[in-house]
Design an enzyme around this catalytic site. Structure first.
Site, PDB file in Angstrom:
ATOM      1  N   GLU A   1       0.836  -1.211   0.000  1.00 32.55           N
ATOM      2  CA  GLU A   1       0.000   0.000   0.000  1.00 32.55           C
ATOM      3  C   GLU A   1       0.868   1.258   0.000  1.00 32.55           C
ATOM      4  O   GLU A   1       0.560   2.234  -0.689  1.00 32.55           O
ATOM      5  CB  GLU A   1      -0.935   0.019   1.216  1.00 32.55           C
ATOM      6  CG  GLU A   1      -1.921  -1.140   1.283  1.00 32.55           C
ATOM      7  CD  GLU A   1      -3.063  -1.028   0.290  1.00 32.55           C
ATOM      8  OE1 GLU A   1      -3.096  -0.053  -0.487  1.00 32.55           O
ATOM      9  OE2 GLU A   1      -3.928  -1.935   0.281  1.00 32.55           O
TER      10      GLU A   1
ATOM     11  N   ASP B   1      -4.757  -9.839  -7.806  1.00 32.78           N
ATOM     12  CA  ASP B   1      -5.154  -8.940  -8.901  1.00 32.78           C
ATOM     13  C   ASP B   1      -4.015  -8.160  -9.570  1.00 32.78           C
ATOM     14  O   ASP B   1      -3.715  -8.333 -10.750  1.00 32.78           O
ATOM     15  CB  ASP B   1      -6.252  -7.964  -8.416  1.00 32.78           C
ATOM     16  CG  ASP B   1      -5.951  -7.335  -7.050  1.00 32.78           C
ATOM     17  OD1 ASP B   1      -4.911  -7.642  -6.467  1.00 32.78           O
ATOM     18  OD2 ASP B   1      -6.780  -6.530  -6.584  1.00 32.78           O
TER      19      ASP B   1
ATOM     20  N   GLU C   1     -18.615  -6.279  -1.898  1.00 32.62           N
ATOM     21  CA  GLU C   1     -17.239  -6.776  -1.811  1.00 32.62           C
ATOM     22  C   GLU C   1     -17.118  -8.206  -2.322  1.00 32.62           C
ATOM     23  O   GLU C   1     -16.130  -8.565  -2.939  1.00 32.62           O
ATOM     24  CB  GLU C   1     -16.729  -6.714  -0.368  1.00 32.62           C
ATOM     25  CG  GLU C   1     -16.176  -5.357   0.030  1.00 32.62           C
ATOM     26  CD  GLU C   1     -14.923  -4.941  -0.741  1.00 32.62           C
ATOM     27  OE1 GLU C   1     -15.033  -4.618  -1.943  1.00 32.62           O
ATOM     28  OE2 GLU C   1     -13.846  -4.908  -0.145  1.00 32.62           O
TER      29      GLU C   1
ATOM     30  N   GLU D   1     -12.511  -0.137  -9.279  1.00 34.15           N
ATOM     31  CA  GLU D   1     -12.194  -1.096 -10.351  1.00 34.15           C
ATOM     32  C   GLU D   1     -13.230  -1.147 -11.472  1.00 34.15           C
ATOM     33  O   GLU D   1     -12.874  -1.210 -12.650  1.00 34.15           O
ATOM     34  CB  GLU D   1     -11.998  -2.504  -9.768  1.00 34.15           C
ATOM     35  CG  GLU D   1     -10.676  -2.707  -9.044  1.00 34.15           C
ATOM     36  CD  GLU D   1     -10.643  -2.117  -7.647  1.00 34.15           C
ATOM     37  OE1 GLU D   1     -11.694  -1.625  -7.186  1.00 34.15           O
ATOM     38  OE2 GLU D   1      -9.573  -2.128  -7.008  1.00 34.15           O
TER      39      GLU D   1
ATOM     40  N   THR E   1      -1.517   0.738 -10.622  1.00 39.60           N
ATOM     41  CA  THR E   1      -2.719   0.121 -10.047  1.00 39.60           C
ATOM     42  C   THR E   1      -3.498   1.111  -9.184  1.00 39.60           C
ATOM     43  O   THR E   1      -4.657   0.908  -8.885  1.00 39.60           O
ATOM     44  CB  THR E   1      -2.362  -1.144  -9.248  1.00 39.60           C
ATOM     45  OG1 THR E   1      -3.559  -1.870  -8.975  1.00 39.60           O
ATOM     46  CG2 THR E   1      -1.642  -0.817  -7.948  1.00 39.60           C
TER      47      THR E   1
HETATM   48  C1  DMJ Z   1      -6.475   0.399  -4.713  1.00 37.58           C
HETATM   49  O1  DMJ Z   1      -5.649   0.777  -3.682  1.00 37.58           O
HETATM   50  C2  DMJ Z   1      -5.716  -0.227  -5.845  1.00 37.58           C
HETATM   51  O2  DMJ Z   1      -6.475  -0.175  -6.998  1.00 37.58           O
HETATM   52  C3  DMJ Z   1      -5.326  -1.641  -5.552  1.00 37.58           C
HETATM   53  O3  DMJ Z   1      -4.666  -2.263  -6.606  1.00 37.58           O
HETATM   54  C4  DMJ Z   1      -6.534  -2.451  -5.186  1.00 37.58           C
HETATM   55  N1  DMJ Z   1      -7.276  -1.843  -4.150  1.00 37.58           N
HETATM   56  C5  DMJ Z   1      -7.560  -0.455  -4.158  1.00 37.58           C
HETATM   57  C6  DMJ Z   1      -8.875  -0.077  -4.743  1.00 37.58           C
HETATM   58  O4  DMJ Z   1      -9.889  -0.958  -4.595  1.00 37.58           O
END
Ligand code: DMJ
Length: 792
Positions: A144, A289, A383, A401, A487
């Site tokens: 993160e 993912d 979720e 997403e 991401t």
């Molecule tokens: C974000 O922090 C990023 O997209 C990550 O790859 C997945 N989770 C969150 C959003 O849902």
């Protein structure tokens, strides 16, 4: 220009060309068809209005954060104040995101540039340089911190320099954000000191891995370890220090080696020291993912073909085993034909966007359509939702997403359907998530109840992608096609490949197979999204709710010795012929007819066992009937990923007792003393499965049954699943899940009995074997007892 950098430059150009050509091929495939146009076009005026509404949404959330929460990491939109690590009551592991480093502002900087708000961008950059520091005794998530903080700082640095050049502003800026991202990168590096090179999940910003709390650290998720390279490569190339890129490539190489050689799939949790898999579920959502995303985007950004080859290998495996029509269902990496979960999570909604980028448009359109229907059915995408689109976990933290995929689908197809989808998503946020102090996450999409939480990605991704969807690319200050979105939707320029890193040469390996990539373009030259979506239009409404009116005899319960069962089978149109001529395929005698029935029974048992295996060890909660203590009945239950497996003839036995309070989410139980050595029952909800399990273990229960909180749910009408944990393996008692109908039966027996009800928790397959053996023994005894009579 040196030879290396000029080669890189050429390579970078070539890459961009490939990328754009791929996109053009997709668009051409789409547009060359003569199929009907989608019904509802959106006028330019409406689109512009929606873009402005997205802008207003941004400022509503941003101002709420800046005025009430900054310099905190996050805004708490219900209490309208900041969330600080170590000050605000802890939410457990979830708080590893927070480092008291003004995360929401850092994560949001580049959105300000996209909105064209250079004044606020400049002001915000100054605040970050002045206020943000990293020397804190705080344990943070490496993943993160990398995607939100390092990525946010890097992207802002790149855009600050861009504005200096193109907007004649910010001339005071001297690369301070890049220096900050370098410092933060160094603070993350100790996490990479593992024997595999795969980074630890967490690190202390000040103490590195020397924090005593991290002594036992060993597990991480695939996405956590595999979502580093874009930021670290950019960091190395911009600072000239290769260490970051070296470490990130090594982590990717180590992960690649861990793939299952038969299926080419990856699990979701692994041990960073041994490289052993801890969880072998393989899908495209939570836990994995962005590993797939970074393989593909590393190729696009850096031009290293090996990442494309690796992506293609995994992609083909995912499409072979995980993808089922528009759905994506987890399988076991080592047994890819066995589904390991009966639900999908909302994180997988990024997948269609990635498919668009890689050129595989048709399945992208299909999965996106399925997700859109889930969204319409439940207002937001929950979720997690089951294969029959019921809610498995009702939370919705305003994730990006689905909107991200909608944006990429619109860019690739120009189909206004995606503008309409975006409009629906925007209006839903406005109606159900907007509060006076920002946007609040939804605690349960069934009730619409809010949570005091606005994640930084709401500003950095959710609203950013909405704004981009309704903007014309030519209206934007930067050409987004020259950037890769990380991401976390941070912008890294493709030109980074020009800043060649001498440490790496692009190797041609046997993994490399560009043909695989070319094949992923939709082979149907006449593809058009509407044509693909149309057959799926009633995908969900046509398949759910799936309830059966009356109770039917299931194959699992069938017993050849039960007259009622034979009658029920007869009523279903299945006739048992027990007399006649063998040459005509009929049984010769009554005995042979009996044997035939027994044979069928055995076949059924075999089939049952096979499907039980596929259900990843279906569990049983068994008890003796009221009438006969030798006669046992088993109720179907699901296993968990976090508790020990009961194998072979292992079982746990104990009296059943209901937890007080039933949800078992508090620190302790009112009836903790009584629960010792018993099989505790707790109701699903309010806290995670694994926290209920930890509490049950703490009070000394022998096992835990979690009963469903959805009235009427049953293993007869919906597939069983395995409860997920949080990657730790500290639960040592068996934990099983029961749907409401099955638990209702157990509870009825409990109420009937004067004595406490004693149950066995065991594997269903073992219970069935046990019963079969018992029946066979009884049959043998009966036939021995009958023989003298017959002979007489
Ligand atoms: C974000 O922090 C990023 O997209 C990550 O790859 C997945 N989770 C969150 C959003 O849902």
């Amino acid at each position: 220009m040196s030879a290396t950098s000029s080669e890189s430059f050429v390579h970078g150009q070539r890459l961009m060309l490939i990328f754009l050509v791929a996109l053009c091929i997709v668009v051409a495939c789409v547009l060359s068809t003569e199929t009907t146009m989608p019904t509802q076009n959106m006028s330019n005026k409406e689109r512009a209005e929606l873009r402005e509404e997205a802008r207003d949404m941004f400022y509503h959330a941003y101002n709420a954060y800046m005025q009430n929460a900054y310099p905190a990491d996050e805004l708490m939109p219900l209490s309208c104040k900041g969330r600080y690590r170590g000050v605000t009551p802890s939410r457990g592991d979830m708080d590893d995101i927070l480092g008291n480093f003004s995360m929401t502002l850092v994560d949001t900087l580049d959105t300000l540039v996209l909105l064209g708000d250079f004044t606020e961008f400049e002001h915000a950059v100054k605040l970050v340089i002045r206020d943000v520091q990293f020397d804190s005794d705080i344990i943070v998530s490496v993943f993160e911190t990398n995607i939100r903080m390092v990525g946010g700082l890097l992207s802002a640095h790149i855009l600050a320099e861009y504005l200096q050049k193109h907007a004649d502003t910010m001339h005071w800026y001297k690369g301070e954000l890049l220096e900050m991202s370098r410092e933060l990168g160094y603070r993350l590096l100790p996490a990479f000191n593992t024997s595999t090179g795969i980074p630890h999940a967490r690190v202390n910003l000040r103490l590195g891995m020397k924090d005593p709390m991290l002594k036992k650290s060993r597990e991480t998720c695939t996405a956590c370890a595999g979502t580093i390279l874009l930021e670290f490569a950019a960091l190395s190339r911009l600072t000239g220090d290769p260490i970051f890129e070296v470490r990130a490539h090594a982590a990717m190489d180590a992960l690649w080696k861990l793939r299952h050689r038969g299926s080419d799939l990856m699990g979701t949790v692994l041990n960073v020291h041994s490289g052993d898999w801890v969880r072998r579920d393989s899908g495209v959502g939570a836990g994995i993912d962005s590993y797939y995303e970074y393989l593909f985007k590393s190729y696009v950004l850096l031009g290293d073909d090996k990442y494309l080859a690796r992506f293609n290998r995994h992609y083909n495996a995912v499409m072979k085993y995980v993808s089922e029509g528009p759905m994506l269902l987890d399988v076991l990496m080592h047994r890819p034909h066995a589904k390991s979960k009966n639900f999908m999570d909302s994180l997988l909604a990024f997948w269609p966007g990635l498919q668009v980028l890689s050129g595989d448009l048709k399945p992208a359109v299909q999965t996106h359509e399925m997700l859109y229907q889930v969204m319409q059915m439940h207002t937001f995408i929950p979720e997690a939702f089951t294969v029959d689109f019921q809610i498995h976990w009702g939370q919705h933290p305003l994730r990006p997403e689905f909107i991200e995929s909608t944006y990429f689908l619109y860019r690739a197809t120009g189909d206004h359907h995606y503008l309409q989808v975006g409009k629906k998503a925007l209006k839903t946020l406005q109606q159900y998530a907007k509060v006076s102090c920002g946007y609040a996450a939804v605690n349960d999409v069934r009730t619409g109840k809010h949570e005091d939480r606005m994640d930084s990605f709401v500003l950095s991704e959710t609203i950013k992608y909405l704004f981009l969807l309704f903007s014309d690319p030519q209206d934007l200050i930067i050409n987004v096609d020259e950037f890769v979105f990380t991401t976390e939707a941070h912008l890294l320029p493709l030109s980074i490949a020009q800043l060649g890193n001498a440490t790496f040469s692009f190797r041609q390996t046997d993994e490399h197979n560009v043909l695989d990539f070319m094949r992923t373009c939709p082979s149907s030259n006449r593809l058009f999204p509407e044509k693909v979506r149309k057959p799926l239009r009633n995908f969900i409404t046509g398949s759910c709710p799936r309830t059966t009116a009356g109770k039917r005899l299931s194959a699992l319960d069938f017993q050849a010795s039960n007259a009622d069962h034979l009658r029920a089978v007869y009523d279903m149109g299945i006739t048992m012929v027990s007399v006649g001529d063998r040459s005509q395929g009929k049984a010769k005698s009554h005995e042979e007819g009996e044997m035939g029935l027994q044979f069928m029974q055995e076949m059924l048992e075999l089939t049952k066992m096979q499907s039980i295996n596929q259900l990843a060890q279906l569990q049983a909660v068994a008890y003796a009937t009221d009438e006969n203590p030798q006669d046992w009945i088993a109720l179907m239950a699901g296993p968990s990923h976090f508790s020990p497996e009961l194998t072979g003839d292992q079982f746990v036995q104990g009296d059943v007792i209901l937890a007080k309070p039933l949800r078992a989410c508090d620190e302790s139980l009112e009836n903790a003393e009584e629960a010792k050595g018993k099989v505790l029952v707790a109701e699903r909800g309010d806290c995670t499965f694994v926290s209920k399990a930890r509490l049950a273990q703490k009070v000394g229960a022998a096992a835990l049954i979690v009963c469903d909180n959805v009235p009427g749910s049953s293993g007869e009408t919906q597939p069983m699943f395995a409860m997920s944990g949080d990657g730790k393996d500290d639960v040592l008692i068996p934990v099983v899940f029961m749907y409401s109908m099955e638990f209702g039966k157990l509870s009825a027996v409990m109420q009937r009995r004067k004595q406490p009800l004693r149950v066995r928790v065991m594997q269903m397959v073992e219970f069935k074997r046990w019963q079969l053996a018992k029946e066979q023994r009884q049959n043998q005894t009966a036939s021995v007892a009958q023989k003298p009579d017959k002979e007489l």
